[in-house]
Design a protein around this motif. Structure first.
Motif, short mmCIF file in Angstrom:
data_model
loop_
_atom_site.label_atom_id
_atom_site.label_comp_id
_atom_site.label_asym_id
_atom_site.label_seq_id
_atom_site.Cartn_x
_atom_site.Cartn_y
_atom_site.Cartn_z
N LYS A 143 0.76 -1.15 0.05
CA LYS A 143 0.02 0.09 0.14
C LYS A 143 0.86 1.05 0.01
O LYS A 143 1.98 1.17 0.72
N ALA A 144 0.25 2.12 -0.74
CA ALA A 144 1.01 3.71 -0.82
C ALA A 144 0.51 4.21 0.27
O ALA A 144 -0.83 4.51 0.68
N ASP A 145 1.32 5.07 1.00
CA ASP A 145 0.77 6.12 2.12
C ASP A 145 -0.17 7.03 1.50
O ASP A 145 -1.39 7.26 2.10
N TYR A 146 0.17 7.64 0.27
CA TYR A 146 -0.75 8.47 -0.28
C TYR A 146 -0.76 8.28 -1.58
O TYR A 146 0.21 8.09 -2.36
N PHE A 147 -1.78 8.63 -2.30
CA PHE A 147 -1.85 8.22 -3.85
C PHE A 147 -2.67 9.13 -4.54
O PHE A 147 -3.84 9.46 -4.05
N LEU A 148 -1.96 10.32 -5.13
CA LEU A 148 -2.54 11.70 -5.64
C LEU A 148 -2.94 11.57 -7.08
O LEU A 148 -1.99 11.41 -8.10
N ASN A 149 -4.51 11.46 -7.48
CA ASN A 149 -4.87 11.58 -8.57
C ASN A 149 -5.13 13.03 -9.17
O ASN A 149 -5.81 13.80 -8.15
N TYR A 150 -4.85 13.29 -10.31
CA TYR A 150 -5.24 14.82 -11.02
C TYR A 150 -6.90 14.43 -11.05
O TYR A 150 -7.66 15.48 -10.81
N GLU A 151 -7.46 13.27 -11.69
CA GLU A 151 -8.43 13.00 -11.72
C GLU A 151 -8.60 11.52 -11.27
O GLU A 151 -7.79 10.79 -11.32
N LYS A 152 -9.86 11.02 -11.26
CA LYS A 152 -10.04 9.60 -10.92
C LYS A 152 -9.32 8.59 -12.02
O LYS A 152 -9.63 8.56 -13.04
N HIS A 153 -8.36 7.81 -11.51
CA HIS A 153 -7.78 6.92 -12.24
C HIS A 153 -6.44 7.70 -13.01
O HIS A 153 -6.11 6.78 -14.13
N PHE A 154 -6.25 8.85 -12.71
CA PHE A 154 -4.99 9.65 -13.62
C PHE A 154 -4.22 10.08 -12.50
O PHE A 154 -4.26 11.27 -12.18
N PRO A 155 -3.21 9.20 -11.89
CA PRO A 155 -2.39 9.76 -10.90
C PRO A 155 -1.27 10.39 -11.06
O PRO A 155 -0.72 10.18 -12.47
N LEU A 156 -0.93 11.25 -10.29
CA LEU A 156 0.39 12.10 -10.57
C LEU A 156 1.50 11.83 -9.47
O LEU A 156 2.70 12.02 -9.88
N ALA A 157 1.18 11.61 -8.33
CA ALA A 157 2.33 11.17 -7.38
C ALA A 157 1.84 10.08 -6.47
O ALA A 157 0.63 9.99 -5.94
N VAL A 158 3.05 9.48 -5.88
CA VAL A 158 2.81 8.93 -4.41
C VAL A 158 3.66 9.56 -3.45
O VAL A 158 4.60 10.34 -3.76
N VAL A 159 3.18 9.48 -1.97
CA VAL A 159 3.82 10.06 -1.09
C VAL A 159 4.11 9.18 -0.11
O VAL A 159 3.08 8.26 0.55
N GLU A 160 5.48 8.86 0.16
CA GLU A 160 5.90 8.17 1.25
C GLU A 160 5.86 8.74 2.60
O GLU A 160 6.73 9.63 2.59
N ALA A 161 5.27 8.55 3.61
CA ALA A 161 5.24 9.27 4.82
C ALA A 161 5.88 8.49 5.79
O ALA A 161 6.36 7.15 6.04
N LYS A 162 6.80 9.30 6.75
CA LYS A 162 7.73 8.64 7.91
C LYS A 162 7.35 9.32 9.20
O LYS A 162 6.72 10.53 8.80
N ALA A 163 7.67 8.85 10.38
CA ALA A 163 7.24 9.49 11.57
C ALA A 163 7.90 10.91 11.62
O ALA A 163 9.05 10.98 10.95
N TYR A 164 7.48 11.78 12.53
CA TYR A 164 8.06 13.10 12.63
C TYR A 164 9.48 13.19 13.03
O TYR A 164 9.97 14.04 12.44
#
Length: 788
Positions: free
Chosen positions: A54-75
């Motif tokens: 699983k990706a921490d965040y999956f950012l779509n411009y529109e549904k099913h058209f992704p632009l970025a993934v974001v990997e999160a770490k603790a502070y």
């Protein structure tokens, strides 16, 4: 809350999610799972699912058209720790941008240019900014952006898997850029027809393409496509009929054999009823066949409509030394490949167990002097081996012995009604094997004559029987016997056994045949009974298993210890069998080649067989438990070495999954031992024969734990709190002692019944940092050695 004590989830909630939403991202999927979890099978036939990625965040411009993934770490974790994983997920999910962040620092990776830059959280790029950068860097014409973004057809509620989305979006993008020929490689069972539908739908509805031809080579495939994936096209779609020309539709489906026929020796090219520029998009399903062969009549169809964009789809790309036979030479290098190995590792495809019986006459049989066949014709006195049966000579008793073995196998595995496909050398061989299987199963055939069914070329009931066989709801047919007709395109999601009594010379066809069983069907009902298909068996009577060692099968060569193949020869597949051409060979074998049929030969199957389980892309020659044992012992030479590593490990859950391949073994152990077992003890049992495993309750009551509680400087209230956590551990496992789960546990009635509120527990334990550190020390005490 002190920032240095924030968990990763706390960091996401308090800082990262707010920054992403503040940058205007409306379609943000948090903890987006994109695999199904690899399936493993133990020696008792129980299927296990591994963790889903699983990706921490999956950012779509529109549904099913992704632009970025974001990997999160603790502070309090260095942001650079997340960069590599962010890049790996971005590559896997085909997003143009990746980010790593820890709530205060942010690193952006541009996957298209390779550039990295460090930002602060309030500089998180907006949705509009990233979209414009994607257009600038990808080469997608801005005027075509709206076509590219034309929405998917989600009428059936089916969400595309990550690789399907990549294939669909890449294909549409390349078409808009003007590319005329494209090749898509996608393993059998992973949804090529669904992908074709979405590609056609978006290009057609957006107006980019006006008339489309979907080309296959078997009626069953077209009928299946019309009734299922392509159904939303409705009246805009029609099946091509060479006797009733129609040019009023938008989407045509047809088979090669309809477009080109031979009557009275004259070739009739029915596709010439259309103007050359009638179609502007052609999708060729299973393009490893004759369509890519420049010398074939089928290729003439593509040549005639050469102005159309042509997309080839296959599970088995062919890069032939002769470019006139290569689909790669014709369509170009694949724009995307999703392999059998990747599908199995992701859990979208079923793993398999290979059963290799050894037949004595296959090692070599010489007929007695003067022996005659069924027609009273003398049999040539020579040594016959596996490669000769059912091509030069057919032993009726060999058919009966194999039929009895299949029948016993299904009974022993409680699979009498499991969908089974038996592949034979010729049509005549298929009929004879059908008779042998019916003879071996008289009662089951009496229940329904469809229990054993022949599906070969020219059988009148083929379409009906295929539809029944592929339906998860249909109990019959159970065993289908064929030659080549079912080797491709049969969507048999519930097929649990594939039998090979046929030498498969072509790697292309071999992979297609294996693909008949790779589909997963976790839940279905037959006659009101709950069923599940998570893996399948391959029963190989013809030494086809050597192909698993071939790099062309799927990945690197496999080191399999085979000193002598069960066949009497060199164990190699027979030569000279080219790609499937859509039909079965003649019933008697090669043209004008007589097959001698012989009765009264004693045939035996030896009990010494091998089973290999496809696990993590490897074939192993022992049950999964033994494979895991070897895996553990290869890494750790002793129990002491493993224990030392376990005590030093920061993430014991990850180590557990790495060593035993799945995260649900505890359930199996509970069934076997009747109590809950720690991950540590499961690994000790698997790897070092420490049995029976200690229960979690026993582990919580060991001397090192009691010493920690009583000699660690804790007052009575603190000891009582820690004993409640030990009780939670005994019930729920080691995760109860870890940061997020422990904080949630404070709201459980065990604490309030003891007179402690959540805030009181944290305060009494010295504040959150000290409290969490104490629980970590308590967990370590569980695994320490007993004191003398």
């Amino acid at each position: 809350m002190a920032e240095e004590t924030l968990s990763e989830e706390d960091t996401k909630r308090l800082y990262i999610t707010r920054a992403i939403e503040g940058a205007g991202w409306k379609d943000c999927e948090i903890n987006m799972e994109f695999t199904a979890g690899r399936i493993s099978v133990d020696s008792k036939g129980r299927a296990h699912r591994g963790d889903k990625l699983k990706a921490d965040y999956f950012l779509n411009y529109e549904k099913h058209f992704p632009l970025a993934v974001v990997e999160a770490k603790a502070y309090d974790v260095d942001v650079h720790v997340g960069v590599q994983q962010a890049m790996e997920y971005a590559k896997r999910l085909d997003t143009p941008f990746a980010f790593a962040c820890n709530g205060h620092d942010l690193i952006e990776i541009d996957m298209l240019t390779g550039m990295h830059r460090q930002l602060t959280m309030d500089e998180f790029p907006s949705r509009a900014d990233l979209w414009q950068r994607f257009l600038d860097e990808s080469g997608l014409p801005e005027q075509d952006a709206q076509v590219y973004l034309y929405p998917y057809n989600m009428g059936d509620g089916k969400t595309p898997r990550y690789y399907q989305r990549i294939i669909i979006n890449k294909t549409v993008s390349e078409v808009l850029k003007g590319r005329q020929r494209l090749l898509i490689v996608c393993a059998t069972g992973t949804g090529k027809t669904y992908e074709a539908f979405q590609i056609i739908y978006r290009l057609w509805k957006s107006g980019a393409k006006k008339r489309i031809l979907y080309l296959a080579d078997r009626n069953a495939l077209i009928n299946q496509t019309v009734a299922q994936d392509f159904a939303p096209f409705g009246q805009s779609m029609m099946k091509f009929d060479n006797d009733a020309h129609d040019d009023a539709h938008s989407i045509y489906l047809g088979i090669y054999q309809q477009f080109i026929t031979v009557r009275n020796g004259e070739v009739q090219r029915h596709y010439e009823q259309f103007p050359r520029d009638f179609f502007d998009l052609i999708i060729v399903d299973e393009c490893h066949r004759g369509s890519a062969n420049l010398d074939s009549q089928w290729h003439d169809i593509l040549d005639y409509f050469s102005s159309a964009t042509q997309i080839g789809m296959t599970a088995t790309p062919k890069d032939d030394a002769d470019p006139s036979h290569s689909n790669i030479a014709y369509f170009g290098e694949p724009i995307y490949t999703y392999s059998l190995k990747q599908g199995t590792e992701d859990g979208f495809l079923a793993p398999f167990i290979v059963d290799i019986p050894s037949i004595d006459v296959d090692q070599g049989w010489i007929p007695p002097e003067g022996m005659t066949d069924e027609d009273n014709i003398p049999i040539e006195e020579e040594e016959y081996t596996q490669k000769d049966y059912d091509k030069k000579i057919a032993l009726t008793d060999r058919h009966r012995t194999i039929a009895a073995y299949i029948t016993d196998f299904l009974a022993e595995h409680n699979m009498q009604y499991a969908k089974t496909i038996v592949f034979c050398e010729t049509i005549q061989h298929a009929y004879e094997m059908t008779a042998a299987l019916r003879e071996a199963n008289p009662e089951l055939c009496a229940e329904d004559e469809r229990y054993v069914t022949t599906i070969v070329a020219d059988e009148k009931m083929n379409d009906a029987r295929l539809e029944e066989f592929t339906s998860a709801r249909s109990k019959y047919p159970v065993i289908t016997v064929t030659s080549k007709l079912m080797s491709t395109g049969v969507d048999a999601k519930t097929c649990k056994l594939i039998v090979l009594d046929r030498s498969v010379g072509s790697m292309t066809e071999f992979k297609q045949i294996i693909g008949r069983g790779t589909r997963v069907k976790e839940h279905y009902k037959v006659d009101g009974v709950d069923e599940s298909k998570m893996y399948f068996y391959i029963m190989d009577f013809r030494s086809n298993y050597v192909k698993f060692q071939d790099p062309k099968f799927d990945g690197d060569p496999l080191d399999v210890d085979v000193t002598e193949p069960p066949s009497g020869g060199n164990g190699k597949p027979r030569d000279g069998e080219g790609p499937i051409d859509g039909g079965d060979p003649n019933p008697g074998g090669p043209k004008n080649k007589r097959v001698a049929r012989v009765n009264g030969v004693e045939v035996n199957i030896t009990p010494n067989m091998r089973k290999w389980l496809l696990e993590n892309g490897e074939l192993v020659d022992k049950p999964l438990e033994s494979y895991i044992r070897d895996r553990i012992r290869t890494r750790y030479s002793s129990l002491e070495e493993f224990t030392a590593q376990w005590l030093q490990c920061d993430d014991r859950s990850d180590l557990t999954r790495e060593l035993i391949l799945a995260d649900d073994w505890e359930e199996g152990f509970r069934e076997e031992y009747g109590y809950s077992v720690d991950d540590f003890d499961i690994i000790c049992d698997f790897g070092f024969d420490v049995e029976p495993p200690m229960s979690r309750k026993e582990r919580a009551e060991r001397e090192p734990v009691e010493h920690f509680l009583t000699q660690g400087g804790f007052n009575d209230s603190q000891q009582e709190i820690l004993r409640i956590f030990l009780d939670l551990y005994a019930r729920s496992g080691r995760e109860s002692l870890q940061r997020s789960a422990a904080m949630k546990a404070l709201s459980l009635p065990q604490f309030s019944d003891a007179g402690f509120s959540a805030m009181q527990v944290v305060r009494m334990m010295g504040g959150k940092p000290v409290f969490l550190k104490t629980l970590s020390q308590l967990e370590d005490a569980l695994y320490e050695e007993e004191r003398a």
